[in-house]
Design a protein around this motif. Sequence first.
Motif, mmCIF file in Angstrom:
data_model
loop_
_atom_site.group_PDB
_atom_site.id
_atom_site.type_symbol
_atom_site.label_atom_id
_atom_site.label_comp_id
_atom_site.label_asym_id
_atom_site.label_seq_id
_atom_site.Cartn_x
_atom_site.Cartn_y
_atom_site.Cartn_z
ATOM 1 N N SER A 196 0.828 -1.213 0.000
ATOM 2 C CA SER A 196 0.000 0.000 0.000
ATOM 3 C C SER A 196 0.859 1.258 0.000
ATOM 4 C CB SER A 196 -0.930 0.006 1.223
ATOM 5 O OG SER A 196 -1.928 -0.981 1.111
ATOM 6 N N LEU A 197 1.912 1.257 0.811
ATOM 7 C CA LEU A 197 2.804 2.418 0.848
ATOM 8 C C LEU A 197 3.516 2.618 -0.486
ATOM 9 C CD1 LEU A 197 4.376 2.038 4.418
ATOM 10 C CD2 LEU A 197 2.793 3.810 3.667
ATOM 11 N N CYS A 198 3.928 1.517 -1.113
ATOM 12 C CA CYS A 198 4.570 1.627 -2.426
ATOM 13 C C CYS A 198 3.604 2.216 -3.444
ATOM 14 C CB CYS A 198 5.042 0.252 -2.894
ATOM 15 S SG CYS A 198 6.460 -0.425 -1.993
ATOM 16 N N TRP A 199 2.373 1.760 -3.408
ATOM 17 C CA TRP A 199 1.362 2.215 -4.366
ATOM 18 C C TRP A 199 1.088 3.709 -4.207
ATOM 19 C CZ3 TRP A 199 -0.429 -0.091 -8.557
ATOM 20 C CH2 TRP A 199 -1.590 0.382 -9.160
ATOM 21 N N VAL A 200 0.949 4.155 -2.956
ATOM 22 C CA VAL A 200 0.679 5.569 -2.696
ATOM 23 C C VAL A 200 1.852 6.436 -3.140
ATOM 24 C CG1 VAL A 200 0.317 7.266 -0.865
ATOM 25 C CG2 VAL A 200 -0.933 5.122 -0.816
ATOM 26 N N ALA A 201 3.072 5.931 -2.985
ATOM 27 C CA ALA A 201 4.254 6.695 -3.378
ATOM 28 C C ALA A 201 4.261 6.977 -4.874
ATOM 29 C CB ALA A 201 5.520 5.930 -2.991
ATOM 30 N N VAL A 202 3.866 5.993 -5.676
ATOM 31 C CA VAL A 202 3.889 6.155 -7.133
ATOM 32 C C VAL A 202 2.945 7.268 -7.577
ATOM 33 C CG1 VAL A 202 3.508 4.986 -9.343
ATOM 34 C CG2 VAL A 202 4.526 3.743 -7.440
ATOM 35 N N GLU A 203 1.871 7.484 -6.834
ATOM 36 C CA GLU A 203 0.924 8.550 -7.171
ATOM 37 C C GLU A 203 1.620 9.903 -7.287
ATOM 38 O OE1 GLU A 203 -3.372 9.846 -5.402
ATOM 39 O OE2 GLU A 203 -1.672 10.006 -4.019
ATOM 40 N N LYS A 204 2.617 10.129 -6.454
ATOM 41 C CA LYS A 204 3.302 11.423 -6.444
ATOM 42 C C LYS A 204 4.175 11.621 -7.675
ATOM 43 C CE LYS A 204 3.327 11.364 -1.402
ATOM 44 N NZ LYS A 204 2.540 10.115 -1.338
ATOM 45 N N ALA A 235 8.910 10.846 -2.582
ATOM 46 C CA ALA A 235 8.194 9.649 -3.023
ATOM 47 C C ALA A 235 9.101 8.422 -2.984
ATOM 48 C CB ALA A 235 7.640 9.866 -4.432
ATOM 49 N N PHE A 236 10.384 8.606 -3.280
ATOM 50 C CA PHE A 236 11.327 7.490 -3.210
ATOM 51 C C PHE A 236 11.448 6.977 -1.774
ATOM 52 C CE2 PHE A 236 13.196 7.886 -7.483
ATOM 53 C CZ PHE A 236 13.401 6.539 -7.736
ATOM 54 N N ILE A 237 11.525 7.894 -0.826
ATOM 55 C CA ILE A 237 11.634 7.462 0.567
ATOM 56 C C ILE A 237 10.394 6.672 0.969
ATOM 57 C CG2 ILE A 237 11.919 8.208 2.951
ATOM 58 C CD1 ILE A 237 14.353 8.687 1.279
ATOM 59 N N GLU A 238 9.234 7.158 0.556
ATOM 60 C CA GLU A 238 7.992 6.454 0.894
ATOM 61 C C GLU A 238 7.956 5.077 0.232
ATOM 62 O OE1 GLU A 238 3.195 7.317 1.082
ATOM 63 O OE2 GLU A 238 4.515 8.698 0.010
ATOM 64 N N PHE A 239 8.383 5.005 -1.007
ATOM 65 C CA PHE A 239 8.421 3.717 -1.699
ATOM 66 C C PHE A 239 9.382 2.767 -0.994
ATOM 67 C CE2 PHE A 239 9.455 0.608 -4.909
ATOM 68 C CZ PHE A 239 8.276 0.452 -5.621
ATOM 69 N N VAL A 240 10.519 3.296 -0.574
ATOM 70 C CA VAL A 240 11.507 2.470 0.127
ATOM 71 C C VAL A 240 10.938 1.932 1.436
ATOM 72 C CG1 VAL A 240 13.687 2.593 1.403
ATOM 73 C CG2 VAL A 240 13.557 3.501 -0.919
ATOM 74 N N VAL A 241 10.162 2.761 2.141
ATOM 75 C CA VAL A 241 9.542 2.307 3.391
ATOM 76 C C VAL A 241 8.681 1.081 3.126
ATOM 77 C CG1 VAL A 241 7.807 2.899 5.122
ATOM 78 C CG2 VAL A 241 9.592 4.534 4.557
ATOM 79 N N GLY A 242 7.837 1.166 2.097
ATOM 80 C CA GLY A 242 6.995 0.027 1.769
ATOM 81 C C GLY A 242 7.810 -1.196 1.373
ATOM 82 N N TYR A 243 8.853 -0.981 0.600
ATOM 83 C CA TYR A 243 9.695 -2.086 0.152
ATOM 84 C C TYR A 243 10.397 -2.755 1.339
ATOM 85 C CZ TYR A 243 13.206 -4.692 -2.455
ATOM 86 O OH TYR A 243 14.002 -5.706 -2.953
ATOM 87 N N LEU A 244 10.852 -1.945 2.281
ATOM 88 C CA LEU A 244 11.517 -2.494 3.464
ATOM 89 C C LEU A 244 10.590 -3.423 4.241
ATOM 90 C CD1 LEU A 244 13.420 0.648 4.820
ATOM 91 C CD2 LEU A 244 14.449 -1.426 3.887
ATOM 92 N N LEU A 245 9.325 -3.043 4.328
ATOM 93 C CA LEU A 245 8.361 -3.888 5.034
ATOM 94 C C LEU A 245 8.165 -5.215 4.316
ATOM 95 C CD1 LEU A 245 5.621 -1.294 6.085
ATOM 96 C CD2 LEU A 245 7.161 -2.556 7.592
ATOM 97 N N VAL A 246 8.129 -5.165 3.003
ATOM 98 C CA VAL A 246 7.887 -6.382 2.226
ATOM 99 C C VAL A 246 9.063 -7.343 2.323
ATOM 100 C CG1 VAL A 246 7.525 -7.310 -0.090
ATOM 101 C CG2 VAL A 246 6.292 -5.256 0.640
ATOM 102 N N VAL A 247 10.294 -6.831 2.193
ATOM 103 C CA VAL A 247 11.460 -7.722 2.200
ATOM 104 C C VAL A 247 11.955 -8.034 3.605
ATOM 105 C CG1 VAL A 247 12.194 -6.959 -0.077
ATOM 106 C CG2 VAL A 247 13.119 -5.821 1.936
ATOM 107 N N GLY A 248 11.440 -7.338 4.613
ATOM 108 C CA GLY A 248 11.781 -7.672 6.000
ATOM 109 C C GLY A 248 13.091 -7.101 6.483
#
Length: 331
Positions: A196-204, A235-248
């Motif tokens: 969800s965080l990755c998706w919202v980041a792309v909007e920006k 937006a990159f930082i937000e995308f990274v946050v989401g990615y970090l959650l996914v990969v653990g």
Amino acid sequence: MKKIYQLLLILGLVMTPFFTQAHVKWFTKVTPQKETIEHILSSEFMGLALLAAVVLAALTLVIPKMAEWEPVKKIEDRLSSLRKYSRHLLKYGTAVALMIQIINGTLFAPEFHIHNTLVVVLTWVVIGLLLIPHHIATKLGSAILLGLFVYVTIHQGIFHMLDYGFYVAIIGVLLVGKTKFEHIGFPFLYLGTGLSLCWVAVEKWVYPGMALDIIANHHVPTFGFEPALFLVMAAFIEFVVGYLLVVGILNRVLGFVVTCIFILTTMLFGMTEVVGHFMIHIVLIIFIIEGVSFYNPPIKMRKTKLDQFIFVFLNFIFVLATFVLIYYRFA
């Protein structure tokens, strides 16, 4: 190594005021205008993508060293002792979040105003069921909440509701409690929230006009950067946050930093921020408590440090490209 980690953490803290722009649709009336793909994939974008991939890959080397520090071990043990409260926190936190939303006349997000009396009644039924300390009541409340999510999705569209996909993950965790599938609940929550965080980041990136309007009208600090460049970085930082959650990677520190930033953004956006992000606060607190003890993240499938480095680097580029292309195609 310690200095490197501290530098990365400080950099994250400095850059993360971008969260004041999360869910930009809440704070602007500007008509969305899609940016061209050529402009999105600018030299700045490509450079930041490579930098983010390198930093994320480097974390696979830094995090294991950090975990060996004695102060970190003590904090980990203290937080681990609170895991028995995680499901209660999610259950009652969801009830409080729904209560705040329905009192505000909305459901799931500040832009989803509710005018249907039956929906209001069912939401209060869900709140009541979640407040009952029994797993059967929790499952009934979760099932009704899933129905409400489907109802809002029908009216708002699947594409729009992808911003709030973490609610599906929350419902899933509550539904599988006290069953043989209970162990998959929190990993699903990590995955749903991260995506969800990755998706919202792309909007920006795709609709930068809305976020730039917020920066101008709400006087969001850009720390000397041009607003357009700051938006890409944010937006990159937000995308990274989401990615970090996914990969653990770095989940407890990540949850703490992001939660602090979300609290600070309330000073800019007030009640709308509280209504929209209260549930995210609850989820991030759970991440702080849980860590990744129950989660076998994708990175663990790679045994050597070099394999993990390469996996994270290439996988981040692939995931980023996939999200941007899918969002741009269907936006």
